[in-house]
Scaffold this motif. Structure first.
Motif, short mmCIF file in Angstrom:
data_model
loop_
_atom_site.label_atom_id
_atom_site.label_comp_id
_atom_site.label_asym_id
_atom_site.label_seq_id
_atom_site.Cartn_x
_atom_site.Cartn_y
_atom_site.Cartn_z
N HIS A 1 5.78 -1.14 14.27
CA HIS A 1 4.65 -0.34 13.78
C HIS A 1 3.59 -1.28 13.22
O HIS A 1 3.84 -2.47 13.04
N ASP A 2 2.41 -0.76 12.96
CA ASP A 2 1.31 -1.54 12.39
C ASP A 2 1.49 -1.58 10.88
O ASP A 2 1.14 -0.64 10.17
N ALA A 3 2.05 -2.67 10.38
CA ALA A 3 2.38 -2.76 8.96
C ALA A 3 1.14 -2.69 8.09
O ALA A 3 1.16 -2.06 7.02
N ALA A 4 0.05 -3.33 8.52
CA ALA A 4 -1.17 -3.32 7.71
C ALA A 4 -1.75 -1.91 7.62
O ALA A 4 -2.19 -1.47 6.54
N GLU A 5 -1.73 -1.19 8.73
CA GLU A 5 -2.24 0.18 8.73
C GLU A 5 -1.39 1.07 7.84
O GLU A 5 -1.91 1.90 7.07
N LEU B 1 -0.43 4.13 2.76
CA LEU B 1 0.42 4.41 1.61
C LEU B 1 -0.24 3.98 0.30
O LEU B 1 0.02 4.56 -0.76
N GLY B 2 -1.13 2.99 0.39
CA GLY B 2 -1.88 2.58 -0.79
C GLY B 2 -2.75 3.69 -1.34
O GLY B 2 -2.95 3.79 -2.56
N VAL B 3 -3.25 4.56 -0.46
CA VAL B 3 -4.05 5.71 -0.91
C VAL B 3 -3.21 6.60 -1.80
O VAL B 3 -3.66 7.04 -2.87
N ILE C 1 -3.34 7.30 -6.10
CA ILE C 1 -3.44 8.62 -6.71
C ILE C 1 -2.39 8.78 -7.80
O ILE C 1 -2.60 9.47 -8.79
N GLY C 2 -1.24 8.12 -7.61
CA GLY C 2 -0.16 8.21 -8.58
C GLY C 2 1.14 8.75 -8.02
O GLY C 2 2.10 8.94 -8.78
N TYR C 3 1.19 9.01 -6.71
CA TYR C 3 2.43 9.51 -6.12
C TYR C 3 3.40 8.36 -5.91
O TYR C 3 3.02 7.30 -5.38
N PRO C 4 4.68 8.53 -6.27
CA PRO C 4 5.68 7.51 -5.92
C PRO C 4 5.79 7.39 -4.40
O PRO C 4 5.78 8.41 -3.69
#
Length: 299
Positions: free
Chosen positions: A137-141, A146-148, A152-155
């Motif tokens: 998979h595209d790890a950077a993508e 997931l950074g988004v 926000i604060g989601y685990p």
């Protein structure tokens, strides 16, 4: 089952473990019992996790009758179609663990966002778990996406569903509560359920034609975890429709948008290019676009 979920034991009420047509499996005083569901009962129809009322004369009967559903503290609901009538899936859970795969089936941020909204408006916490990171998979993508959610604060957890390390991390996240496992078919919900509970649920492959998993779990079931807490393994989906809701409630389902909206110049701002909107530029473009897409289905 050898253990009762903490929430069930604390209430010492009849709690729905699973619904199958006109009958249900209940926890009654620490034991599993089969029961009949009365049609059109108050608070119904019953779903997994509901606290229910039994007809008094049936309390000790071999096959009691459920005559009502107690008020819910939380509820996970979906729509039969976009913006359609709500249908409860699971009641009284604490956390929704939204599962996706890094590949096979492809990760859908739109599906994650809709589940996040359902969790927020239903009164539950939410987390995102991405499986199959051992596949190409595209790890950077993936990290950017997931950074988004992390911002926000989601685990957010990543791993491989069949490996003990991911099950241990999810168990720590659940922390003795009741958690709903939800997401696409074929992302490893049933495999992770087995790792968390020791209970075998059907595990299926991914359809080559559709690129999504085949349904293997047909009905939500509350399954206790050794040491406390429980999981509800729900049916895999290809899509998840949100039920009808007004704009204010949808906005509350995007907590970062709701927070930024306090700075909007005009009350009732729809965050759709309106003058004086404080949301644009304050939240991710992807999440704002997701909010707008969902809002369009509610109009």
């Amino acid at each position: 089952m050898s253990r009762t979920p903490r929430a069930v034991a604390a209430t010492r009420e009849a709690v729905v473990v699973r619904v199958s047509g006109p009958t249900a499996t209940l926890w009654v005083e620490g034991e599993e019992r089969e029961a009949r569901l009365r049609p059109r009962m108050p608070g119904g129809p019953a779903v997994a996790g509901d606290r229910v009322l039994l007809r008094p004369s049936d309390a000790d009967a071999a096959a009691p009758t459920v005559i009502g559903v107690a008020p819910r503290t939380t509820v996970l609901e979906r729509g039969e179609r976009p913006g359609g009538k709500p249908r409860a899936i699971v009641a009284n859970a604490d956390l929704v663990v939204i599962m996706a795969a890094a590949a096979d089936p492809p990760l859908s941020a739109r599906l994650i966002d809709r589940y996040l909204v359902a969790a927020e408006v239903g009164g539950m916490e939410a987390a995102v778990v991405v499986t199959k990171i051992d596949l190409p998979h595209d790890a950077a993508e993936l990290d950017a996406l997931l950074g988004v959610y992390r911002d926000i604060g989601y685990p957010v957890l990543t791993g491989v569903a069949r490996e003990p390390a991911l099950a241990a991390a999810v168990r720590d996240l659940i922390d003795g509560r009741t958690a709903v496992l939800a997401g696409h078919s074929g992302v490893g919900k049933s495999t992770l359920t087995r790792g968390l509970t020791g209970v075998q649920r059907a595990v299926g492959a991914v359809s080559e034609k559709a690129g999504t998993g085949r349904h293997t779990t047909s009905d939500p079931r509350v399954i206790p975890m050794p040491g406390g807490g429980a999981v509800v393994d729900t049916a895999g989906v290809r899509t998840f429709h949100l039920p009808a809701m007004d704009r204010a409630r949808l906005e509350a389902g995007f907590p970062e948008i709701a927070a930024a909206a306090r700075g909007c110049r005009f009350r009732g701002c729809a965050h759709d290019g309106d003058a004086g909107c404080a949301v644009e530029g304050a939240v991710s473009d992807e999440r704002l676009a997701s909010y707008r897409r969902i809002l369009a289905t509610m109009r």
